[in-house]
Design a protein around this motif. Structure first.
Motif, mmCIF file in Angstrom:
data_model
loop_
_atom_site.group_PDB
_atom_site.id
_atom_site.type_symbol
_atom_site.label_atom_id
_atom_site.label_comp_id
_atom_site.label_asym_id
_atom_site.label_seq_id
_atom_site.Cartn_x
_atom_site.Cartn_y
_atom_site.Cartn_z
ATOM 1 N N GLY A 33 1.168 8.421 9.539
ATOM 2 C CA GLY A 33 -0.531 8.879 9.277
ATOM 3 C C GLY A 33 -0.532 10.117 9.552
ATOM 4 N N THR A 34 0.756 10.699 7.669
ATOM 5 C CA THR A 34 0.519 11.818 7.732
ATOM 6 C C THR A 34 -0.830 11.693 6.438
ATOM 7 N N SER A 35 -1.120 10.684 5.676
ATOM 8 C CA SER A 35 -2.126 11.360 4.554
ATOM 9 C C SER A 35 -2.949 10.719 4.940
ATOM 10 N N GLY A 36 -3.118 10.045 6.582
ATOM 11 C CA GLY A 36 -4.959 9.291 6.759
ATOM 12 C C GLY A 36 -5.926 10.027 7.145
ATOM 13 N N ARG A 37 -7.246 9.504 6.796
ATOM 14 C CA ARG A 37 -7.897 10.656 6.971
ATOM 15 C C ARG A 37 -8.841 10.186 7.816
ATOM 16 N N ALA A 38 -8.714 9.321 7.943
ATOM 17 C CA ALA A 38 -10.151 8.680 8.784
ATOM 18 C C ALA A 38 -9.592 8.017 9.929
ATOM 19 N N GLU A 39 -11.004 8.071 10.899
ATOM 20 C CA GLU A 39 -10.044 7.894 12.419
ATOM 21 C C GLU A 39 -9.957 5.776 12.339
ATOM 22 N N ARG A 40 -10.027 5.398 13.024
ATOM 23 C CA ARG A 40 -9.615 4.675 13.669
ATOM 24 C C ARG A 40 -12.026 3.964 14.098
ATOM 25 N N GLY A 41 -12.259 2.730 13.190
ATOM 26 C CA GLY A 41 -13.506 2.423 14.216
ATOM 27 C C GLY A 41 -13.161 1.275 13.405
ATOM 28 N N ASP A 42 -14.240 0.594 14.589
ATOM 29 C CA ASP A 42 -14.673 -1.581 14.950
ATOM 30 C C ASP A 42 -16.252 -1.737 14.507
ATOM 31 N N GLN A 47 -19.817 4.730 7.372
ATOM 32 C CA GLN A 47 -18.444 5.437 7.811
ATOM 33 C C GLN A 47 -17.391 4.769 6.981
ATOM 34 N N ARG A 48 -16.700 5.705 6.456
ATOM 35 C CA ARG A 48 -15.952 5.554 5.943
ATOM 36 C C ARG A 48 -15.039 4.289 6.338
ATOM 37 N N GLY A 49 -14.374 3.739 5.579
ATOM 38 C CA GLY A 49 -13.377 2.858 6.066
ATOM 39 C C GLY A 49 -11.944 3.456 6.425
ATOM 40 N N THR A 50 -11.069 3.083 7.089
ATOM 41 C CA THR A 50 -9.972 3.201 7.367
ATOM 42 C C THR A 50 -8.832 3.368 6.530
ATOM 43 N N ASP A 51 -7.684 4.116 6.187
ATOM 44 C CA ASP A 51 -6.531 3.844 5.277
ATOM 45 C C ASP A 51 -6.006 3.285 5.974
ATOM 46 N N HIS A 52 -4.691 2.347 4.711
ATOM 47 C CA HIS A 52 -4.071 1.274 5.300
ATOM 48 C C HIS A 52 -2.607 1.918 4.327
ATOM 49 N N HIS A 53 -1.758 1.393 5.504
ATOM 50 C CA HIS A 53 -0.269 1.485 4.761
ATOM 51 C C HIS A 53 0.740 1.071 4.652
ATOM 52 N N ALA A 54 1.599 0.968 3.751
ATOM 53 C CA ALA A 54 2.291 -0.270 3.377
ATOM 54 C C ALA A 54 4.392 0.657 3.142
ATOM 55 N N ARG A 55 5.332 -0.239 3.521
ATOM 56 C CA ARG A 55 6.107 0.616 2.354
ATOM 57 C C ARG A 55 7.146 -0.351 1.647
ATOM 58 N N ILE A 56 7.056 0.156 0.725
ATOM 59 C CA ILE A 56 7.590 -1.534 -0.383
ATOM 60 C C ILE A 56 8.570 -0.428 -1.392
ATOM 61 N N GLU A 57 10.189 -1.538 -1.134
ATOM 62 C CA GLU A 57 11.088 -1.451 -1.697
ATOM 63 C C GLU A 57 10.693 -1.529 -3.114
ATOM 64 N N LEU A 58 11.193 -0.984 -3.876
ATOM 65 C CA LEU A 58 11.694 -1.095 -5.271
ATOM 66 C C LEU A 58 13.037 -0.742 -5.686
ATOM 67 N N ASP A 59 12.951 -1.328 -7.228
ATOM 68 C CA ASP A 59 14.213 -0.813 -7.695
ATOM 69 C C ASP A 59 14.651 0.316 -7.624
ATOM 70 N N LEU A 60 15.633 0.603 -8.642
ATOM 71 C CA LEU A 60 15.351 2.122 -8.987
ATOM 72 C C LEU A 60 15.376 2.185 -10.347
ATOM 73 N N ALA A 61 15.433 1.158 -11.058
ATOM 74 C CA ALA A 61 15.294 1.752 -12.133
ATOM 75 C C ALA A 61 13.625 1.667 -12.600
ATOM 76 N N PHE A 63 4.592 -4.711 5.549
ATOM 77 C CA PHE A 63 3.962 -4.796 6.671
ATOM 78 C C PHE A 63 3.006 -3.911 5.857
ATOM 79 N N GLU A 64 1.831 -4.380 6.121
ATOM 80 C CA GLU A 64 0.795 -3.340 5.828
ATOM 81 C C GLU A 64 -0.197 -3.160 7.637
ATOM 82 N N PHE A 65 0.062 -1.157 7.400
ATOM 83 C CA PHE A 65 -0.382 -1.051 8.993
ATOM 84 C C PHE A 65 -1.959 0.065 8.573
ATOM 85 N N SER A 66 -3.011 -0.891 9.646
ATOM 86 C CA SER A 66 -3.957 0.643 9.325
ATOM 87 C C SER A 66 -3.765 1.252 9.717
ATOM 88 N N ASP A 67 -5.187 2.573 9.946
ATOM 89 C CA ASP A 67 -4.457 4.179 10.437
ATOM 90 C C ASP A 67 -5.070 3.652 11.842
#
Length: 342
Positions: free
Chosen positions: A128-137, A147-161, A90-94
């Protein structure tokens, strides 16, 4: 913790539009506002309303919550534990989309339930620790400049390999937005991502320019991917160290043996198991963990594997073993007689 039915809390349907959710929240907020309500549980009810509104009024949170609500044990009031990595993909915006949302009278987000904290609180603050921009509409009023665009964040699953060798993966990310008619529209996009060798769980992979577009010629925000390793019974990672169960026979543990081990990186190595090795002890293979500077270690956790006795010869072998070790007592004994006083 108990599962929370946010639609039930606001008295709306799961297909409710944003406007219907807003109206239901405002109506109930007027009834339970602590400053005007005479209800004895007004503060608690107002906090519950704020919590439900914080999720359902945000398209990103609402889409993630809707998927979680499809889990078999997701029933109001029932004990519930979200599956591991439930929000991966799931992708979330700041801003409000990833930092807990806004809150109204009668309770700040810190007063929300354990259910909310587990789903959107602690994980959102970590994102939110890595975000650098405030949310804007978009450019409005005095902020109509670039105005710089907001950062997005998502958690991803990988194989240990993937951490051992590095990889290129095509990832599918889900998000949501609110349509002009107030309905919830689910979005999906695919990205080709290069996974660097030596990546650790919790590490962020930055994809420049893959966040929200900027305004007035300003650059787009970035997308930060938080790495999670898929649960795998063959091994687990802690930092750069990796723990791998190793099954050995009783005679291998007692007499020592040379056994072949397949590492998470796919290589096959020969390992010497010392004689007299006991179940639960660890055999350390220095530098065989996740690559890095320095690399982690691979720990082999010994577990005894008992062969089944399926025929007369195998049962006889166990009987001979029992006779040879008749003096051995694996369980603690008590010398006290039944009924004896201490």
């Amino acid at each position: 913790m108990e599962f929370k039915d946010y639609y039930q809390t606001l008295g709306v349907s799961p297909t409710a539009t944003a406007d219907e959710i807003k109206k239901a929240y405002r109506k109930l907020a007027r009834k339970y506002h602590p400053d005007v309500s005479k209800e004895p549980d007004a503060v608690a009810r107002m906090t519950a309303l704020n919590e439900a509104n914080a999720v359902l009024s945000d398209p990103e949170k609402r889409a993630a919550y809707d998927r979680l609500a499809q889990e078999p044990h997701a029933r109001p009031g029932q004990e519930f534990r979200p599956p591991p990595h439930w929000d991966a993909g799931f992708e979330f915006s700041d801003g409000a989309g990833s930092h807990g949302g806004t809150h109204g009278p009668g309770g700040a987000s810190g007063d929300y339930s354990d259910f909310f904290e587990q789903l959107f609180g602690r994980a959102a603050r970590a994102r939110g620790t890595s975000g650098r921009a405030e949310r804007g509409d978009g450019p409005q009023g005095p902020q109509a400049h670039a105005q710089r665009g907001t950062d997005h964040h998502a958690r991803i699953e990988l194989d240990l390999a993937d951490a051992y060798r590095g990889a290129e993966r095509t990832l599918t990310l889900q998000s949501a937005h609110q349509a002009d008619d107030g309905s919830l529209v689910r979005d999906e996009r695919q990205l080709a991502v290069k996974i660097p060798q030596g990546v650790r769980e919790g590490q962020l992979i930055r994809l420049a320019g893959q966040g929200s577009p900027g305004w007035g010629g300003a650059p787009a925000g970035d997308l930060f991917l938080e790495v999670l390793f898929k649960p795998d019974p063959r091994w687990r990672a802690e930092g750069r160290d990796v723990y791998q169960p190793l099954a050995v026979t009783p005679w291998e543990a007692a007499l020592g043996a040379s056994v072949e081990v397949t590492t998470p990186g796919g290589s096959v190595i020969e390992v010497s198991v010392p004689a007299g090795w006991k179940s639960g002890r660890k055999l350390r293979l220095k530098g065989r963990g996740i690559p890095g500077h320095p690399p982690g270690d691979l720990y082999l956790e010994l577990h005894l594997a008992l062969p089944p006795a399926t025929n007369d010869a195998e049962r006889a072998a166990y009987a001979a073993l029992a006779q040879a070790f008749a003096h051995y007592q694996p369980r603690p004994t008590s010398t006290a007689q039944p009924g004896a006083q201490p």
